[in-house]
Design a protein around this motif. Structure first.
Motif, PDB file in Angstrom:
ATOM      1  N   ILE A  26       0.854  -1.187   0.000  1.00 54.46           N
ATOM      2  CA  ILE A  26       0.000   0.000   0.000  1.00 54.46           C
ATOM      3  C   ILE A  26       0.890   1.236   0.000  1.00 54.46           C
ATOM      4  CG2 ILE A  26      -1.841   1.212   1.222  1.00 54.46           C
ATOM      5  CD1 ILE A  26      -2.459  -1.559   2.557  1.00 54.46           C
ATOM      6  N   ARG A  27       0.865   1.965  -1.111  1.00 51.24           N
ATOM      7  CA  ARG A  27       1.704   3.171  -1.215  1.00 51.24           C
ATOM      8  C   ARG A  27       1.015   4.305  -0.475  1.00 51.24           C
ATOM      9  NH1 ARG A  27       3.569   6.828  -6.261  1.00 51.24           N
ATOM     10  NH2 ARG A  27       1.511   6.272  -7.015  1.00 51.24           N
ATOM     11  N   GLN A  28       1.639   4.749   0.626  1.00 52.52           N
ATOM     12  CA  GLN A  28       1.035   5.743   1.505  1.00 52.52           C
ATOM     13  C   GLN A  28       1.553   7.149   1.267  1.00 52.52           C
ATOM     14  OE1 GLN A  28       1.953   3.365   5.164  1.00 52.52           O
ATOM     15  NE2 GLN A  28      -0.236   3.649   5.508  1.00 52.52           N
ATOM     16  N   SER A  29       2.503   7.286   0.342  1.00 52.96           N
ATOM     17  CA  SER A  29       3.089   8.600   0.083  1.00 52.96           C
ATOM     18  C   SER A  29       2.252   9.418  -0.889  1.00 52.96           C
ATOM     19  CB  SER A  29       4.516   8.447  -0.452  1.00 52.96           C
ATOM     20  OG  SER A  29       4.584   7.514  -1.512  1.00 52.96           O
ATOM     21  N   ILE A  30       1.055   8.919  -1.269  1.00 61.31           N
ATOM     22  CA  ILE A  30       0.125   9.677  -2.084  1.00 61.31           C
ATOM     23  C   ILE A  30      -1.255   9.602  -1.444  1.00 61.31           C
ATOM     24  CG2 ILE A  30       1.388   9.215  -4.214  1.00 61.31           C
ATOM     25  CD1 ILE A  30      -0.886   7.237  -4.925  1.00 61.31           C
ATOM     26  N   THR A  31      -2.134  10.507  -1.851  1.00 63.46           N
ATOM     27  CA  THR A  31      -3.511  10.512  -1.359  1.00 63.46           C
ATOM     28  C   THR A  31      -4.451  10.526  -2.553  1.00 63.46           C
ATOM     29  OG1 THR A  31      -2.853  11.735   0.615  1.00 63.46           O
ATOM     30  CG2 THR A  31      -5.183  11.721   0.073  1.00 63.46           C
TER      31      THR A  31
ATOM     32  N   GLY B  99       8.034   5.343  -3.767  1.00 59.09           N
ATOM     33  CA  GLY B  99       7.247   5.876  -2.661  1.00 59.09           C
ATOM     34  C   GLY B  99       7.475   5.104  -1.380  1.00 59.09           C
ATOM     35  N   THR B 100       6.703   5.451  -0.360  1.00 57.32           N
ATOM     36  CA  THR B 100       6.745   4.766   0.929  1.00 57.32           C
ATOM     37  C   THR B 100       5.525   3.861   1.047  1.00 57.32           C
ATOM     38  OG1 THR B 100       7.902   6.634   1.936  1.00 57.32           O
ATOM     39  CG2 THR B 100       6.849   5.066   3.422  1.00 57.32           C
ATOM     40  N   TYR B 101       5.759   2.615   1.418  1.00 52.26           N
ATOM     41  CA  TYR B 101       4.715   1.588   1.401  1.00 52.26           C
ATOM     42  C   TYR B 101       4.513   0.969   2.778  1.00 52.26           C
ATOM     43  CZ  TYR B 101       4.775   1.506  -3.733  1.00 52.26           C
ATOM     44  OH  TYR B 101       4.673   1.837  -5.059  1.00 52.26           O
ATOM     45  N   ARG B 102       3.293   0.474   3.003  1.00 57.12           N
ATOM     46  CA  ARG B 102       2.991  -0.461   4.088  1.00 57.12           C
ATOM     47  C   ARG B 102       2.713  -1.810   3.435  1.00 57.12           C
ATOM     48  NH1 ARG B 102      -1.430   1.541   5.848  1.00 57.12           N
ATOM     49  NH2 ARG B 102      -2.984  -0.058   5.316  1.00 57.12           N
ATOM     50  N   VAL B 103       3.377  -2.856   3.914  1.00 56.83           N
ATOM     51  CA  VAL B 103       3.234  -4.184   3.332  1.00 56.83           C
ATOM     52  C   VAL B 103       2.507  -5.076   4.336  1.00 56.83           C
ATOM     53  CG1 VAL B 103       4.436  -6.182   2.365  1.00 56.83           C
ATOM     54  CG2 VAL B 103       5.333  -3.878   1.970  1.00 56.83           C
ATOM     55  N   GLU B 104       1.440  -5.714   3.904  1.00 54.71           N
ATOM     56  CA  GLU B 104       0.627  -6.558   4.781  1.00 54.71           C
ATOM     57  C   GLU B 104       0.534  -7.967   4.198  1.00 54.71           C
ATOM     58  OE1 GLU B 104      -3.114  -4.598   5.129  1.00 54.71           O
ATOM     59  OE2 GLU B 104      -2.294  -2.878   6.227  1.00 54.71           O
ATOM     60  N   LEU B 105       0.703  -8.974   5.047  1.00 57.43           N
ATOM     61  CA  LEU B 105       0.615 -10.372   4.630  1.00 57.43           C
ATOM     62  C   LEU B 105      -0.523 -11.037   5.394  1.00 57.43           C
ATOM     63  CD1 LEU B 105       3.864  -9.515   4.691  1.00 57.43           C
ATOM     64  CD2 LEU B 105       4.099 -11.850   3.839  1.00 57.43           C
ATOM     65  N   PHE B 106      -1.468 -11.646   4.649  1.00 52.70           N
ATOM     66  CA  PHE B 106      -2.651 -12.262   5.230  1.00 52.70           C
ATOM     67  C   PHE B 106      -2.652 -13.757   4.906  1.00 52.70           C
ATOM     68  CE2 PHE B 106      -3.677  -7.844   4.478  1.00 52.70           C
ATOM     69  CZ  PHE B 106      -4.366  -7.460   5.618  1.00 52.70           C
ATOM     70  N   PRO B 107      -2.341 -14.628   5.874  1.00 50.46           N
ATOM     71  CA  PRO B 107      -2.359 -16.071   5.611  1.00 50.46           C
ATOM     72  C   PRO B 107      -3.728 -16.529   5.116  1.00 50.46           C
ATOM     73  CG  PRO B 107      -1.282 -15.602   7.703  1.00 50.46           C
ATOM     74  CD  PRO B 107      -1.901 -14.319   7.248  1.00 50.46           C
ATOM     75  N   THR B 108      -3.725 -17.470   4.181  1.00 52.97           N
ATOM     76  CA  THR B 108      -4.981 -17.998   3.631  1.00 52.97           C
ATOM     77  C   THR B 108      -5.224 -19.451   4.042  1.00 52.97           C
ATOM     78  OG1 THR B 108      -3.918 -18.721   1.577  1.00 52.97           O
ATOM     79  CG2 THR B 108      -4.808 -16.474   1.627  1.00 52.97           C
ATOM     80  N   THR B 109      -4.323 -20.005   4.854  1.00 55.80           N
ATOM     81  CA  THR B 109      -4.500 -21.375   5.347  1.00 55.80           C
ATOM     82  C   THR B 109      -4.375 -21.382   6.868  1.00 55.80           C
ATOM     83  OG1 THR B 109      -2.140 -21.920   5.187  1.00 55.80           O
ATOM     84  CG2 THR B 109      -3.495 -22.310   3.230  1.00 55.80           C
ATOM     85  N   THR B 110      -4.675 -22.524   7.462  1.00 56.47           N
ATOM     86  CA  THR B 110      -4.600 -22.693   8.919  1.00 56.47           C
ATOM     87  C   THR B 110      -3.413 -23.565   9.270  1.00 56.47           C
ATOM     88  OG1 THR B 110      -7.017 -22.532   9.065  1.00 56.47           O
ATOM     89  CG2 THR B 110      -5.861 -23.499  10.958  1.00 56.47           C
TER      90      THR B 110
END
Length: 281
Positions: free
Chosen positions: A209-214, A238-249
């Protein structure tokens, strides 16, 4: 992925691409045009496009004489082979310098998907294949003595739509529609972001997620099922936030997989930002 400087288009028209070929690094010093294809993952075993033709438009939008057909040999392409930073070279050709206004893609009638159930389902395309899909290009200029690249980012998850009234037992040809969502990225955006999620079995979806723009700009991909590796190519700086969401258990007896967020990630043009190993337990 969602990329600025290229035009996101939800297209309710026919889609096609030029055929894949190997990279051609011969001919230096000449102006060349490359067209490449990459894909955002979708919940299918295969997504096969019957590729027939690709054209570019060199004149004003309403000028019917401005279309130029690029060299290509028709073939089928499984777009799910081109994820995690991989791309298919569709066209590499000598090209006259100048402005590009649009790119048009044509598909034949034999596109299909292989679902998670192993069944083949034909892809039906609203509006037919004759007029093709037109993608507008924003301030794209091919300059002398360079190789200029257009990257077509095909979003499988958004482009293949299940009919609301389809039920198991119905005609397989009637289950899915192809409503292409394609983004076009010009060559000058060449930053990359990569990393490796551990364990690979967590199979996370990854958001950058590029947060350096609006407003913020969001790109997405999935990790490789075997290695856990992921890569975003063609990102704007730019400056980013990186998020990882597991899809398995996690298996019984192991710690649960967790959502992981990295903030303040700096991405710079013509460089690869490597996040290294990212543990999800």
């Amino acid at each position: 992925m969602k990329l600025t400087r290229f035009l996101p288009i939800a297209l309710l028209a026919a889609l096609s691409f030029t055929g894949c070929s190997k990279d051609d690094d011969s001919a230096s010093g000449n102006t060349k045009l490359e067209v490449r294809l990459m894909d955002g993952p979708g919940d299918f075993q295969q997504v096969v496009l019957d590729v027939r033709q690709i054209e570019v438009h060199l004149q004003d939008e309403n000028n019917p004489d401005g279309w130029q057909t690029l060299p290509f040999q028709a073939q089928t392409i499984n777009v799910l082979e081109y994820v995690n930073g991989r791309s298919a070279l569709l066209v590499s050709t000598d090209f006259e310098p100048g402005d590009l206004k649009e790119i048009r893609l044509l598909l034949g009638p034999d596109s299909y998907v292989i679902g998670r159930d192993g069944q083949r389902y034909d892809l039906k395309t609203p509006s037919g294949q004759t007029s093709g899909v037109k993608l507008k290009l924003d301030n794209v200029t091919v300059r002398p003595d360079q190789t200029f690249q257009l990257l077509l980012d095909f979003d499988v998850a958004k482009s293949i739509v299940e009919r609301g009234n389809w039920r198991p037992g119905n005609d397989k040809k009637e289950r899915y529609l192809l409503k292409p969502v394609i983004r076009v990225l010009a060559q000058e955006l060449r930053a990359s972001l990569r990393g490796t999620a551990t364990p690979a079995a967590a199979r996370p979806q990854v958001l950058a997620i590029r947060q350096s723009i609006t407003p913020a700009d969001t790109f997405s991909t999935a990790t490789d099922a075997t290695s856990g590796a992921f890569q975003f190519s063609g990102l704007p700086s730019g400056t980013y936030r990186v998020e990882l969401f597991p899809t398995t258990t996690a298996p019984t007896g192991q710690a649960a997989y967790r959502v992981v967020t990295r903030t303040g990630v700096t991405v710079v043009n013509d460089q690869v930002t490597d996040l290294g190993s990212i543990p999800l337990q």
